[in-house]
Motif scaffolding. Structure first.
Motif, PDB file in Angstrom:
ATOM      1  N   GLU A 688       1.216  62.958  87.613  1.00  0.00           N
ATOM      2  CA  GLU A 688       0.949  63.714  86.769  1.00  0.00           C
ATOM      3  C   GLU A 688       0.753  64.072  85.722  1.00  0.00           C
ATOM      4  O   GLU A 688       0.449  65.184  84.573  1.00  0.00           O
ATOM      5  CB  GLU A 688       0.199  65.038  88.214  1.00  0.00           C
ATOM      6  N   VAL A 689       2.972  64.532  86.044  1.00  0.00           N
ATOM      7  CA  VAL A 689       3.359  64.885  84.657  1.00  0.00           C
ATOM      8  C   VAL A 689       3.367  63.861  83.794  1.00  0.00           C
ATOM      9  O   VAL A 689       3.556  64.335  82.550  1.00  0.00           O
ATOM     10  CB  VAL A 689       5.225  65.358  85.345  1.00  0.00           C
ATOM     11  N   THR A 690       3.548  62.575  84.183  1.00  0.00           N
ATOM     12  CA  THR A 690       4.073  61.939  83.181  1.00  0.00           C
ATOM     13  C   THR A 690       2.818  61.231  82.435  1.00  0.00           C
ATOM     14  O   THR A 690       3.024  61.122  80.584  1.00  0.00           O
ATOM     15  CB  THR A 690       4.855  60.462  83.839  1.00  0.00           C
ATOM     16  N   ARG A 691       1.946  61.811  83.152  1.00  0.00           N
ATOM     17  CA  ARG A 691       0.609  60.434  82.057  1.00  0.00           C
ATOM     18  C   ARG A 691       0.120  62.151  80.941  1.00  0.00           C
ATOM     19  O   ARG A 691      -0.716  62.082  80.310  1.00  0.00           O
ATOM     20  CB  ARG A 691      -0.957  61.109  83.318  1.00  0.00           C
ATOM     21  N   GLN A 692       1.003  63.664  81.322  1.00  0.00           N
ATOM     22  CA  GLN A 692       0.857  64.410  80.618  1.00  0.00           C
ATOM     23  C   GLN A 692       1.791  64.052  78.627  1.00  0.00           C
ATOM     24  O   GLN A 692       1.655  64.703  78.074  1.00  0.00           O
ATOM     25  CB  GLN A 692       1.063  66.170  81.405  1.00  0.00           C
ATOM     26  N   LYS A 693       2.336  62.902  79.527  1.00  0.00           N
ATOM     27  CA  LYS A 693       3.015  63.386  77.898  1.00  0.00           C
ATOM     28  C   LYS A 693       2.702  61.748  77.456  1.00  0.00           C
ATOM     29  O   LYS A 693       3.357  61.184  76.439  1.00  0.00           O
ATOM     30  CB  LYS A 693       4.547  63.364  78.983  1.00  0.00           C
ATOM     31  N   PHE A 694       1.393  60.661  78.057  1.00  0.00           N
ATOM     32  CA  PHE A 694       1.029  59.699  77.372  1.00  0.00           C
ATOM     33  C   PHE A 694      -0.468  59.740  77.459  1.00  0.00           C
ATOM     34  O   PHE A 694      -0.882  60.902  78.118  1.00  0.00           O
ATOM     35  CB  PHE A 694       1.527  58.728  78.049  1.00  0.00           C
ATOM     36  N   HIS A 695      -0.607  59.317  75.817  1.00  0.00           N
ATOM     37  CA  HIS A 695      -2.565  59.367  75.744  1.00  0.00           C
ATOM     38  C   HIS A 695      -1.820  58.571  74.470  1.00  0.00           C
ATOM     39  O   HIS A 695      -2.061  58.495  73.376  1.00  0.00           O
ATOM     40  CB  HIS A 695      -2.828  61.244  75.170  1.00  0.00           C
ATOM     41  N   GLY A 696      -3.658  57.360  75.166  1.00  0.00           N
ATOM     42  CA  GLY A 696      -3.775  56.797  73.829  1.00  0.00           C
ATOM     43  C   GLY A 696      -3.620  55.741  73.075  1.00  0.00           C
ATOM     44  O   GLY A 696      -2.442  55.276  73.468  1.00  0.00           O
ATOM     45  N   GLY A 697      -4.258  54.861  72.580  1.00  0.00           N
ATOM     46  CA  GLY A 697      -3.367  53.293  72.420  1.00  0.00           C
ATOM     47  C   GLY A 697      -3.260  52.443  73.240  1.00  0.00           C
ATOM     48  O   GLY A 697      -4.700  52.364  73.467  1.00  0.00           O
ATOM     49  N   SER A 698      -2.686  51.426  73.160  1.00  0.00           N
ATOM     50  CA  SER A 698      -2.208  50.599  73.388  1.00  0.00           C
ATOM     51  C   SER A 698      -1.450  49.804  73.906  1.00  0.00           C
ATOM     52  O   SER A 698      -0.891  49.662  72.669  1.00  0.00           O
ATOM     53  CB  SER A 698      -3.824  48.941  72.818  1.00  0.00           C
ATOM     54  N   ILE A 699      -1.468  48.160  75.014  1.00  0.00           N
ATOM     55  CA  ILE A 699       0.086  47.777  75.273  1.00  0.00           C
ATOM     56  C   ILE A 699      -0.868  46.267  75.290  1.00  0.00           C
ATOM     57  O   ILE A 699      -1.557  45.657  76.489  1.00  0.00           O
ATOM     58  CB  ILE A 699       0.390  48.212  76.454  1.00  0.00           C
ATOM     59  N   SER A 700      -0.098  45.507  73.710  1.00  0.00           N
ATOM     60  CA  SER A 700      -0.881  44.060  74.866  1.00  0.00           C
ATOM     61  C   SER A 700       0.286  43.263  75.663  1.00  0.00           C
ATOM     62  O   SER A 700       1.174  43.770  75.732  1.00  0.00           O
ATOM     63  CB  SER A 700      -1.335  43.490  72.954  1.00  0.00           C
ATOM     64  N   MET A 701      -0.292  42.054  75.623  1.00  0.00           N
ATOM     65  CA  MET A 701       0.274  40.990  77.117  1.00  0.00           C
ATOM     66  C   MET A 701       0.921  40.844  75.575  1.00  0.00           C
ATOM     67  O   MET A 701       1.371  40.405  75.042  1.00  0.00           O
ATOM     68  CB  MET A 701      -1.300  39.889  77.061  1.00  0.00           C
ATOM     69  N   GLY A 702       2.384  40.428  76.650  1.00  0.00           N
ATOM     70  CA  GLY A 702       3.775  40.091  76.313  1.00  0.00           C
ATOM     71  C   GLY A 702       4.750  41.279  75.255  1.00  0.00           C
ATOM     72  O   GLY A 702       5.674  40.730  74.778  1.00  0.00           O
ATOM     73  N   SER A 703       3.961  41.899  75.546  1.00  0.00           N
ATOM     74  CA  SER A 703       4.902  42.932  74.847  1.00  0.00           C
ATOM     75  C   SER A 703       6.056  43.626  76.232  1.00  0.00           C
ATOM     76  O   SER A 703       5.867  43.805  77.027  1.00  0.00           O
ATOM     77  CB  SER A 703       4.083  44.408  74.629  1.00  0.00           C
ATOM     78  N   VAL A 717      -0.543  55.332  70.287  1.00  0.00           N
ATOM     79  CA  VAL A 717       0.722  54.471  69.759  1.00  0.00           C
ATOM     80  C   VAL A 717       0.019  52.704  69.972  1.00  0.00           C
ATOM     81  O   VAL A 717      -0.604  52.379  71.243  1.00  0.00           O
ATOM     82  CB  VAL A 717       1.903  54.691  70.744  1.00  0.00           C
ATOM     83  N   GLN A 718       0.002  51.843  69.449  1.00  0.00           N
ATOM     84  CA  GLN A 718      -0.888  50.682  69.723  1.00  0.00           C
ATOM     85  C   GLN A 718       0.646  49.419  69.499  1.00  0.00           C
ATOM     86  O   GLN A 718       1.573  49.457  68.758  1.00  0.00           O
ATOM     87  CB  GLN A 718      -1.463  50.470  68.547  1.00  0.00           C
ATOM     88  N   LEU A 719       1.173  49.155  70.329  1.00  0.00           N
ATOM     89  CA  LEU A 719       2.263  48.308  71.020  1.00  0.00           C
ATOM     90  C   LEU A 719       1.589  46.614  70.797  1.00  0.00           C
ATOM     91  O   LEU A 719       1.648  46.511  72.232  1.00  0.00           O
ATOM     92  CB  LEU A 719       3.222  49.059  71.930  1.00  0.00           C
ATOM     93  N   HIS A 720       2.594  46.237  69.987  1.00  0.00           N
ATOM     94  CA  HIS A 720       2.270  44.772  70.294  1.00  0.00           C
ATOM     95  C   HIS A 720       3.980  43.800  70.072  1.00  0.00           C
ATOM     96  O   HIS A 720       4.243  43.554  68.584  1.00  0.00           O
ATOM     97  CB  HIS A 720       1.498  44.025  69.202  1.00  0.00           C
ATOM     98  N   GLY A 721       5.031  43.945  71.145  1.00  0.00           N
ATOM     99  CA  GLY A 721       5.981  43.412  70.478  1.00  0.00           C
ATOM    100  C   GLY A 721       6.982  44.267  71.559  1.00  0.00           C
ATOM    101  O   GLY A 721       6.576  44.611  73.034  1.00  0.00           O
ATOM    102  N   SER A 722       7.969  44.342  71.320  1.00  0.00           N
ATOM    103  CA  SER A 722       8.836  45.417  71.953  1.00  0.00           C
ATOM    104  C   SER A 722       9.295  46.282  71.453  1.00  0.00           C
ATOM    105  O   SER A 722      10.066  47.005  69.858  1.00  0.00           O
ATOM    106  CB  SER A 722      10.136  44.067  71.948  1.00  0.00           C
ATOM    107  N   LEU A 723       9.310  47.467  71.978  1.00  0.00           N
ATOM    108  CA  LEU A 723      10.190  48.715  71.671  1.00  0.00           C
ATOM    109  C   LEU A 723      10.566  49.354  72.458  1.00  0.00           C
ATOM    110  O   LEU A 723      10.257  49.433  74.197  1.00  0.00           O
ATOM    111  CB  LEU A 723       8.524  49.858  71.027  1.00  0.00           C
ATOM    112  N   ILE A 724      11.609  49.339  72.417  1.00  0.00           N
ATOM    113  CA  ILE A 724      13.345  50.161  73.079  1.00  0.00           C
ATOM    114  C   ILE A 724      13.484  51.314  72.763  1.00  0.00           C
ATOM    115  O   ILE A 724      13.662  51.632  71.337  1.00  0.00           O
ATOM    116  CB  ILE A 724      14.065  49.135  73.068  1.00  0.00           C
TER     117      ILE A 724
END
Length: 860
Positions: A688-703, A717-724
């Motif tokens: 419930e703490v973590t979920r308040q830091k994330f909202h909206g967007g997408s993470i695609s297959m293979g990301s 945030v829309q992620l298609h690829g690698s984000l580190i």
């Protein structure tokens, strides 16, 4: 007082003389060697022998004990090989038990060393009182897998001849003439090796004698082994188990029932409240890690030296498993800091062993990582003794060479007595700790969401003595079950308690481990996961007892082969085991007694309790290596990483983030996981703490998404690829305390990352690469967006598309802002204002509202 077993005082080994190389039996240990003071035996100068009541076996037993040798293994005489004249007679459990019990009783009644020596001299076994004279010779009982006749005397003689020949060849010079000096040096060197091996044998025997003093030392250890083996040979054990256990449990009636549990996934409000109790009570808690096991099933090997490694050193998701446990603990401490503004460092006790240099390697890792920024004084390492492995056929100790019994750790159940013997409970008391969390290293999901916090919160608030974290039991899993035990005592009272039955003991209770059905044990009983809350004073009381209750759940599991490498480098696999204790069965000491029988809801008043949650939030272990071609991922690193991905998908999908669904394990046997999402636990650890830091967007297959920062914002945030995203100061910065130790100061000079309306597009991981090890997070990437935050650096990206390969490295004390410009990306770098150096230009503020934690983003 119990001391190391000694050889006769005139022994040449004790006088540092050189024995001849590789004799069948050294002259000073032969049965014909005598002196005026004693025979050549292991002399137990003092032993506190307690007659065993559990699993007692007498010659009048209705269940005859019959030796059952494995068909491919032949018996070998314990005489020197050249005098062996055929198989030894059938082993008689009753005869040997009677001899050992009489010997132990006589030693216990002896008040002086001369009296004890006289007792040993009068024993029929003149070489070793415990009946293990072959340890001194190094007789080869089993050479399976290496010779056509695995355990024949000819195989033993052949190996000795080859060994002698190798010595001679190695001593020749280039002209083919034997170098007498070289040969003499070889003989001298091997004499020294024998002395060293003998000294190590004495240490091992001394450790066993001292630690197992509560059951009679070495003699008591062997008695217990033979009694358990005798039980395993009974053809009617499912019928007779109740009579044996009635005696040991001092009761006239006993039943097991499926226990009632607190299901955290159903009673969510109470679960949240219990988790808050756990956070609030953190300053009263310690952490206990039983790391003493050898983890043979993992098959872990140092790639540089080829040496076997313990489970704690497994490189999982980019760090050792031990580092992962400390990360989880620090995440809970960071949450405590954010709620209460106070620094809390939990003392950690780690039980190690010498198996696979376990103790040495863990100590070295802690020192190399500067004790994880927690200070050396907040750790206590205590080493458990190794115990002899025995043959299932007759209880004889397995040997890999002269003076070299094969030894293994004695199970995690020794932790309570060992902790008392080593002063660990007193150490926790000096820190004002009342309870402790107990967690094994191979379980990589135990700290997921609120399971651990709710467990400890209930234990502390309700003053329970022991708590189990449990879940649904997987079909075919090698794990025990939690049960409610009901028994009627001999004084006509009724006793109840929650406990555990190991899977190796199911048959004793008439439990059939069959396929999943409405009446199967998977449906009726929850799994034992070895995640515990323990009240420290209660555990100390058990550990300090001077009888077998300090070693709970003693079992002899001979269903798995004992594998070892002998002195010649040959690999063996022998049917056998060793006496083990199970730490969770300390619960058997915490039964509640009533004057009448309780038919329902008895769990509410017990000193023990069970919390229950979804399996992937409680247990998923990386405890065995997946064999090539095996389609099952159960309890393997490959299987556990899939459960981590399932948890990540569950967590983020409730944040209005579109994410692919994960199918069953069988769909990823050859392909690996559908994506990689690795989030630092300090983002929560409560979901419930973590979920308040994330909202909206997408993470695609293979990301791929890796977030190693606690102060983090994800918005659309829309992620298609690698984000580190990697931060140097994830939860705070290091300071030097008053003791000169490097300590992590929570909340000070943290790295920060904020992403709003960002699109990340790149080629990411090369999923076709054959070198990828996803559970190690060791993958080949084609492209990635990487953000590296040094010190208190801050990174912000807003209203921008990050296409292709990018590295954003922000120096300590600076703030980087990335937006869209007319000609592409616009990157601004400026120093963080002095007034924001410690707190940052923005941060998350935590506060408790009712049974929940609410976050507010504070921007300065």
């Amino acid at each position: 007082m119990a001391v190391t077993p000694l050889l006769h005082h005139n022994s040449p080994l004790l006088n540092n003389s050189k024995p001849s190389p590789k004799p069948p039996l050294p002259h000073f240990l032969s049965s014909s060697y005598h002196s005026s003071s004693s025979s050549s035996s292991f002399l137990l100068s003092s032993i506190n022998y307690c007659p065993l009541t559990s699993s007692s076996f007498s010659s009048s037993s209705s269940c005859p004990a019959v030796s059952q040798p494995s068909p491919p293994c032949l018996r070998v005489s314990t005489a020197p090989v050249e005098y062996a004249s055929g198989p030894a007679p059938e082993f008689d459990f009753h005869l040997e038990l009677a001899r050992l019990k009489a010997l132990g009783s006589n030693l216990s009644n002896s008040t002086s060393l001369p009296d004890k020596l006289q007792v040993l001299d009068s024993d029929s076994r003149c070489a070793v009182a415990a009946g293990q004279e072959h340890v001194l010779r190094g007789d080869d009982f089993d050479d399976s897998g290496d010779f056509d006749s695995p355990s024949s005397s000819s195989a033993s003689a052949l190996k000795r001849a080859l060994y002698a020949l190798a010595e001679m060849v190695d001593s020749w010079d280039v002209t083919g003439e034997s170098s007498k000096v070289g040969l003499a040096n070889k003989i001298s060197r091997h004499g020294e090796e024998d002395v060293n091996a003998f000294k190590l044998l004495l240490k091992t025997l001394g450790d066993v004698e001292q630690f197992y003093d509560c059951i009679g030392g070495i003699i008591g250890y062997q008695i217990m082994v033979l009694e358990l083996l005798a039980h395993s040979t009974c053809e009617e054990k499912a019928v007779n188990w109740s009579q044996d256990n009635k005696s040991s449990l001092q009761c006239q009636f006993i039943e097991i029932h499926p226990p009632k549990v607190l299901d955290l996934s159903q009673d969510t409000e109470y679960a949240s409240q219990a988790a808050l109790w756990g956070i609030e009570g953190l300053p009263e808690l310690g952490e206990i890690y039983p790391f003493g096991g050898s983890a043979d099933r993992l098959g872990l090997v140092d790639p540089d030296t080829g040496e076997c490694l313990p489970a704690a050193m497994l490189a999982y998701c980019g760090r050792t498993l031990l580092e992962g446990l400390i990360r989880d603990l620090q995440a809970r401490e960071f949450l405590f800091f954010k709620l209460y503004g106070k620094q809390c460092i939990t003392p950690v006790a780690i039980m190690t062993s010498s198996a696979k240099k376990n103790h040495e390697r863990i100590l070295s890792l802690c020192e190399r990582l500067e004790w994880f920024g927690r200070g050396r004084s907040n750790f206590r390492l205590f080493e458990q003794p190794l115990v002899p492995a025995i043959r299932a056929e007759d209880g004889q100790w397995i040997v890999r060479g002269q003076f070299m019994p094969v030894c293994k750790p004695g199970g995690h159940g020794v932790i309570w007595k060992l902790a008392y013997d080593k002063g660990v409970f007193q150490w926790f008391g000096n820190y004002g700790r009342k309870g402790a969390t107990v967690r094994q290293v191979s379980n990589v999901v135990a700290a997921t969401d609120l399971t651990l916090l709710a467990l400890t919160g209930i234990g502390l608030r309700q003053r329970k003595k022991l708590g189990f974290a449990s879940c649904r039991r997987n079909t075919g899993a090698t794990e025990g079950i939690n049960v409610l035990i009901e028994k009627r005592t001999l004084d006509d009272k009724w006793a109840y308690g929650l406990s555990c039955i190991e899977y190796t003991e199911f048959d004793k209770f008439g439990i059939i481990n069959g396929p999943l059905s409405s009446k199967s044990l998977e449906a009726d009983f929850p799994a034992n996961t070895n995640i515990l809350y323990v009240d420290l004073p209660s555990a100390e009381l058990v550990g300090s007892s001077k009888n077998e209750t300090s070693l709970p759940g003693m079992v002899l599991n001979v269903k798995k082969p004992v594998r070892y490498v002998d002195q010649f480098g040959l690999t063996h696999s022998v049917s056998g085991g060793r006496l083990e204790c199970t730490m969770q069965n300390i619960a058997d000491n915490f039964f509640n007694t009533y004057s009448s029988r309780h038919y329902e809801d008895v769990e509410e008043g017990l000193d023990t309790f069970i919390v229950y949650n979804e399996r992937r939030k409680v247990t998923s272990s990386a405890k065995k290596k997946r064999m090539h071609g095996n389609k099952s991922l159960n309890q393997t690193p490959e299987g556990s990483i899939l459960d981590i991905m399932r948890n990540a998908a569950d967590l983020l999908s409730h944040c209005q983030i579109s994410i692919p669904k994960i199918l069953g394990n069988e769909d990823y046997v050859d392909s690996g996981p559908p994506f990689l999402i690795l989030l630092h636990p300090a983002l929560g650890p409560l979901w419930e703490v973590t979920r308040q830091k994330f909202h909206g967007g997408s993470i695609s297959m293979g990301s791929e998404l890796q977030v190693e920062v606690a102060e983090f914002v994800w918005r659309d945030v829309q992620l298609h690829g690698s984000l580190i995203i990697l931060a140097e100061n994830i939860m705070g910065s290091m300071i030097i305390n008053e003791n000169g130790e490097t300590v992590l100061q929570y909340g000070k000079r943290c790295g920060r990352c904020k992403l709003e309306n960002v699109k990340v597009v790149n080629k990411g991981i090369d999923w076709n690469s054959g070198d990828n090890l996803y559970w190690k997070h060791d993958v080949d990437r084609i492209e990635a967006v990487k953000v590296i935050l040094h010190g208190n650096a801050e990174f912000e990206a807003m209203d921008v598309t990050l296409q292709g390969n990018h590295l954003f490295e922000v120096p300590d004390g600076y703030r980087m802002r990335v937006t869209s410009g007319k000609s592409g990306l616009q990157v601004q770098l400026r120093a963080v204002e002095e007034k924001w150096v410690e707190s940052g230009s923005w941060f998350w503020s935590y506060k408790i509202e009712g049974t929940h934690i609410q976050l507010e983003l504070v921007e300065l």
